[in-house]
Motif scaffolding. Structure first.
Motif, short mmCIF file in Angstrom:
data_model
loop_
_atom_site.label_atom_id
_atom_site.label_comp_id
_atom_site.label_asym_id
_atom_site.label_seq_id
_atom_site.Cartn_x
_atom_site.Cartn_y
_atom_site.Cartn_z
N ASP A 275 0.85 -1.30 -0.06
CA ASP A 275 -0.09 -0.09 -0.17
C ASP A 275 0.99 1.50 0.02
O ASP A 275 0.62 2.19 -0.76
CB ASP A 275 -1.12 -0.21 1.37
N ARG B 52 1.20 4.26 -2.94
CA ARG B 52 1.11 5.44 -2.69
C ARG B 52 2.21 6.24 -1.83
O ARG B 52 2.65 6.12 -0.81
CB ARG B 52 -0.16 5.71 -1.46
N LYS C 245 -5.97 4.24 8.06
CA LYS C 245 -6.54 3.61 7.17
C LYS C 245 -7.99 3.33 7.66
O LYS C 245 -8.98 3.31 6.73
CB LYS C 245 -5.98 2.04 7.61
N LEU D 248 -5.48 9.18 2.92
CA LEU D 248 -4.54 8.79 1.84
C LEU D 248 -3.38 10.02 1.83
O LEU D 248 -2.49 9.80 1.95
CB LEU D 248 -4.88 8.47 0.59
#
Length: 262
Positions: A65, A69, A214, A219
């Protein structure tokens, strides 16, 4: 007789020489195919992985993840919409469908620790709390665009709280001696407050916040996030980036609703 002894002695020497390992064999010790020490360490590793399979898979998913990102993705989004990840709620989220704000440990500049959100069923518990989250210093102006108008509107209310949370995830700054020095510096640089009943609670959260982010589906770390939470810790409204007049009106309206909600 003497000759017989010599013959026997020579035969014994030849027999002994034949049974000795070759020179290269003496230099390179034999290694069994299944060395016990190697087998036992491998076995231990297998057992360890088996016992922590869920944790390993969780960490693997996290690495994937975070690799997908990064900072440049955040920069790209900031250029596109200036930190406005999504438009704020226009109406309040119904209590039955609202999600709980995840528990967050914070530190005040004086070193006192607390957990947010402050929630309770008691009558003296705040009916509405605004939590402003900032992961990078660049988002402080965004937070101010929400918090200052909110204070102007509800500064005299005893049923409202406002928290500005700065997240510090640097390993060095989370070490206890450095952390204490940092909090002391922050205490000295605390901005002057208006003579309001409601004060800005400026707090700091140290450590790894990946799983906290999360849960809130955060983000982009370059923008600011605003949450309106009721007295039971449920998220009833949220926004991001710089406040627009319409979004501010929506926040104030939803906060007023919570103050009247029974």
């Amino acid at each position: 007789m003497l000759r017989l002894k010599r013959v026997l002695s020579q035969r014994n020497a030849i027999h002994h020489a034949r049974n000795l390992p070759k020179q290269e064999d003496r230099l390179i010790p034999a290694i069994p195919l299944r060395d016990p020490s190697q087998w036992s360490s491998k076995r231990f590793l297998d057992i360890y992985q088996f016992g922590n399979k869920e944790a390993i898979e969780k960490e693997r998913a996290r690495l994937k993840d975070e690799m997908n990102r990064g900072y440049f993705a955040d920069i790209s989004e900031m250029k596109q919409h200036g930190g406005k990840i999504a438009m704020a709620n226009k109406i309040i989220v119904p209590a039955m469908t609202a999600m709980k704000f995840p528990a967050l440990e914070v530190s005040y500049p004086d070193g006192v620790s607390d957990k947010l959100p402050i929630s309770s069923v008691k009558s003296d518990a705040p009916k509405a709390s605004v939590l402003c989250l900032s992961f990078r210093a660049s988002s402080q102006a965004m937070v101010d665009s929400w918090s200052m108008p909110f204070l102007d509107a509800f500064g005299q209310s005893k049923s409202v709280q406002l928290y500005e949370v700065s997240f510090i995830d640097s390993w060095l700054l989370t070490r206890n001696p450095i952390k204490k020095i940092l909090l002391r510096i922050m205490r000295k640089s605390k901005p002057a407050e208006k003579n309001n009943v409601v004060q800005r609670h400026i707090v700091y959260s140290f450590g790894d916040h990946y799983y906290f982010r999360k849960e809130l589906k955060i983000l982009n770390l370059l923008t600011g996030y605003i949450y309106l939470v009721d007295k039971l810790g449920r998220i009833r409204w949220q926004g991001s980036g710089f406040a627009t007049p319409d979004e501010l009106s929506s926040l104030l309206s939803c906060a007023s609703f919570l103050l009247e909600e029974k």
